[in-house]
Design a protein around this motif. Structure first.
Motif, mmCIF file in Angstrom:
data_model
loop_
_atom_site.group_PDB
_atom_site.id
_atom_site.type_symbol
_atom_site.label_atom_id
_atom_site.label_comp_id
_atom_site.label_asym_id
_atom_site.label_seq_id
_atom_site.Cartn_x
_atom_site.Cartn_y
_atom_site.Cartn_z
ATOM 1 N N LEU A 40 -6.866 -20.929 -0.699
ATOM 2 C CA LEU A 40 -7.183 -19.619 -1.256
ATOM 3 C C LEU A 40 -7.232 -19.727 -2.781
ATOM 4 C CD1 LEU A 40 -7.461 -16.600 -0.347
ATOM 5 C CD2 LEU A 40 -5.036 -16.377 -0.847
ATOM 6 N N SER A 41 -8.299 -19.180 -3.379
ATOM 7 C CA SER A 41 -8.445 -19.244 -4.836
ATOM 8 C C SER A 41 -7.493 -18.265 -5.513
ATOM 9 C CB SER A 41 -9.881 -18.927 -5.239
ATOM 10 O OG SER A 41 -10.119 -17.538 -5.094
ATOM 11 N N PRO A 42 -7.166 -18.498 -6.798
ATOM 12 C CA PRO A 42 -6.318 -17.550 -7.532
ATOM 13 C C PRO A 42 -6.937 -16.153 -7.592
ATOM 14 C CG PRO A 42 -6.601 -19.589 -8.791
ATOM 15 C CD PRO A 42 -7.512 -19.670 -7.604
ATOM 16 N N GLU A 43 -8.270 -16.074 -7.685
ATOM 17 C CA GLU A 43 -8.950 -14.777 -7.731
ATOM 18 C C GLU A 43 -8.753 -14.015 -6.421
ATOM 19 O OE1 GLU A 43 -11.003 -17.649 -10.445
ATOM 20 O OE2 GLU A 43 -10.483 -17.723 -8.340
ATOM 21 N N ALA A 44 -8.861 -14.722 -5.314
ATOM 22 C CA ALA A 44 -8.665 -14.096 -4.008
ATOM 23 C C ALA A 44 -7.222 -13.645 -3.845
ATOM 24 C CB ALA A 44 -9.046 -15.065 -2.889
ATOM 25 N N TYR A 45 -6.286 -14.472 -4.294
ATOM 26 C CA TYR A 45 -4.870 -14.116 -4.192
ATOM 27 C C TYR A 45 -4.573 -12.835 -4.963
ATOM 28 C CZ TYR A 45 0.176 -14.380 -4.622
ATOM 29 O OH TYR A 45 1.495 -14.082 -4.590
ATOM 30 N N GLN A 46 -5.084 -12.735 -6.191
ATOM 31 C CA GLN A 46 -4.856 -11.538 -7.008
ATOM 32 C C GLN A 46 -5.507 -10.307 -6.373
ATOM 33 O OE1 GLN A 46 -2.851 -11.138 -9.611
ATOM 34 N NE2 GLN A 46 -2.251 -13.268 -9.344
ATOM 35 N N SER A 47 -6.687 -10.475 -5.792
ATOM 36 C CA SER A 47 -7.367 -9.365 -5.140
ATOM 37 C C SER A 47 -6.564 -8.864 -3.939
ATOM 38 C CB SER A 47 -8.760 -9.812 -4.690
ATOM 39 O OG SER A 47 -9.385 -8.787 -3.964
ATOM 40 N N ILE A 48 -6.074 -9.781 -3.133
ATOM 41 C CA ILE A 48 -5.264 -9.413 -1.964
ATOM 42 C C ILE A 48 -3.982 -8.726 -2.417
ATOM 43 C CG2 ILE A 48 -3.884 -10.366 -0.064
ATOM 44 C CD1 ILE A 48 -6.128 -12.532 0.168
ATOM 45 N N LEU A 49 -3.370 -9.233 -3.480
ATOM 46 C CA LEU A 49 -2.145 -8.637 -4.009
ATOM 47 C C LEU A 49 -2.390 -7.194 -4.459
ATOM 48 C CD1 LEU A 49 0.802 -9.411 -4.592
ATOM 49 C CD2 LEU A 49 0.077 -10.079 -6.871
ATOM 50 N N ARG A 50 -3.485 -6.964 -5.198
ATOM 51 C CA ARG A 50 -3.816 -5.604 -5.652
ATOM 52 C C ARG A 50 -4.069 -4.673 -4.471
ATOM 53 N NH1 ARG A 50 -6.793 -8.426 -9.520
ATOM 54 N NH2 ARG A 50 -8.689 -8.127 -8.337
ATOM 55 N N GLN A 51 -4.811 -5.155 -3.471
ATOM 56 C CA GLN A 51 -5.104 -4.329 -2.297
ATOM 57 C C GLN A 51 -3.836 -3.985 -1.534
ATOM 58 O OE1 GLN A 51 -8.107 -6.209 0.087
ATOM 59 N NE2 GLN A 51 -9.518 -6.384 -1.625
ATOM 60 N N SER A 52 -2.932 -4.944 -1.411
ATOM 61 C CA SER A 52 -1.696 -4.685 -0.666
ATOM 62 C C SER A 52 -0.815 -3.692 -1.414
ATOM 63 C CB SER A 52 -0.941 -5.982 -0.381
ATOM 64 O OG SER A 52 -0.473 -6.550 -1.586
ATOM 65 N N GLN A 53 -0.803 -3.745 -2.734
ATOM 66 C CA GLN A 53 -0.003 -2.800 -3.511
ATOM 67 C C GLN A 53 -0.570 -1.392 -3.401
ATOM 68 O OE1 GLN A 53 -0.010 -4.680 -7.348
ATOM 69 N NE2 GLN A 53 1.877 -5.793 -6.941
ATOM 70 N N ARG A 54 -1.901 -1.273 -3.345
ATOM 71 C CA ARG A 54 -2.524 0.046 -3.207
ATOM 72 C C ARG A 54 -2.228 0.667 -1.855
ATOM 73 N NH1 ARG A 54 -7.291 -1.898 -6.212
ATOM 74 N NH2 ARG A 54 -8.130 -2.592 -4.239
ATOM 75 N N SER A 55 -1.960 -0.164 -0.851
ATOM 76 C CA SER A 55 -1.721 0.369 0.490
ATOM 77 C C SER A 55 -0.270 0.825 0.678
ATOM 78 C CB SER A 55 -2.082 -0.667 1.557
ATOM 79 O OG SER A 55 -1.206 -1.761 1.491
ATOM 80 N N LEU A 56 0.596 0.556 -0.298
ATOM 81 C CA LEU A 56 1.988 0.992 -0.213
ATOM 82 C C LEU A 56 2.093 2.481 -0.531
ATOM 83 C CD1 LEU A 56 3.766 -1.914 -2.128
ATOM 84 C CD2 LEU A 56 3.808 -1.508 0.334
ATOM 85 N N PRO A 57 3.098 3.150 0.025
ATOM 86 C CA PRO A 57 3.322 4.554 -0.349
ATOM 87 C C PRO A 57 3.578 4.670 -1.850
ATOM 88 C CG PRO A 57 4.679 3.935 1.536
ATOM 89 C CD PRO A 57 4.034 2.677 1.015
ATOM 90 N N TRP A 58 3.237 5.818 -2.431
ATOM 91 C CA TRP A 58 3.299 5.992 -3.886
ATOM 92 C C TRP A 58 4.706 5.766 -4.438
ATOM 93 C CZ3 TRP A 58 6.405 9.402 -6.429
ATOM 94 C CH2 TRP A 58 6.999 10.405 -5.661
ATOM 95 N N ASP A 59 5.759 6.160 -3.695
ATOM 96 C CA ASP A 59 7.108 6.021 -4.237
ATOM 97 C C ASP A 59 7.535 4.557 -4.324
ATOM 98 O OD1 ASP A 59 7.061 6.011 -1.457
ATOM 99 O OD2 ASP A 59 9.062 6.893 -1.265
ATOM 100 N N ILE A 60 7.091 3.744 -3.392
ATOM 101 C CA ILE A 60 7.421 2.312 -3.456
ATOM 102 C C ILE A 60 6.639 1.658 -4.580
ATOM 103 C CG2 ILE A 60 7.286 0.120 -2.214
ATOM 104 C CD1 ILE A 60 7.856 1.690 0.347
ATOM 105 N N ARG A 61 5.361 2.045 -4.745
ATOM 106 C CA ARG A 61 4.566 1.488 -5.850
ATOM 107 C C ARG A 61 5.206 1.823 -7.184
ATOM 108 N NH1 ARG A 61 -1.353 3.560 -5.038
ATOM 109 N NH2 ARG A 61 -0.276 5.085 -3.802
ATOM 110 N N LYS A 62 5.656 3.061 -7.332
ATOM 111 C CA LYS A 62 6.275 3.500 -8.593
ATOM 112 C C LYS A 62 7.548 2.697 -8.858
ATOM 113 C CE LYS A 62 7.859 7.628 -10.956
ATOM 114 N NZ LYS A 62 8.133 9.054 -10.886
ATOM 115 N N PHE A 63 8.351 2.500 -7.816
ATOM 116 C CA PHE A 63 9.593 1.743 -7.954
ATOM 117 C C PHE A 63 9.313 0.288 -8.323
ATOM 118 C CE2 PHE A 63 12.887 -0.991 -6.057
ATOM 119 C CZ PHE A 63 13.989 -0.544 -6.782
ATOM 120 N N SER A 64 8.279 -0.328 -7.715
ATOM 121 C CA SER A 64 8.000 -1.741 -7.973
ATOM 122 C C SER A 64 7.500 -1.961 -9.390
ATOM 123 C CB SER A 64 7.000 -2.276 -6.960
ATOM 124 O OG SER A 64 5.740 -1.677 -7.129
#
Length: 67
Positions: A40-64
């Motif tokens: 997996l390329s670094p670009e793909a890893y960062q994209s997956i990371l961003r997508q997974s963070q967006r799928s978290l509930p807002w309160d967990i995102r805010k806490f992280s």
């Protein structure tokens, strides 16, 4: 009319994944090996990371963001 294959000065787009059969000397720096042996390329890893963070509930995102 001529078409440019890429914009002048633009980096060629790297593949986001490489098959497990790719020889080790052909793996670009920064690629990470996955459980199935593919890469997996670094670009793909960062994209997956961003997508997974967006799928978290807002309160967990805010806490992280405070970590």
């Amino acid at each position: 009319m001529q078409r440019l294959s890429a914009l002048p000065g633009a980096k060629p787009k790297r593949p986001w994944t490489l098959p497990a059969s790719t020889p080790p000397e052909k793996i670009p720096e920064g690629y990470q090996q996955l459980e199935d042996g593919s890469w997996l390329s670094p670009e793909a890893y960062q994209s997956i990371l961003r997508q997974s963070q967006r799928s978290l509930p807002w309160d967990i995102r805010k806490f992280s963001n405070y970590e």
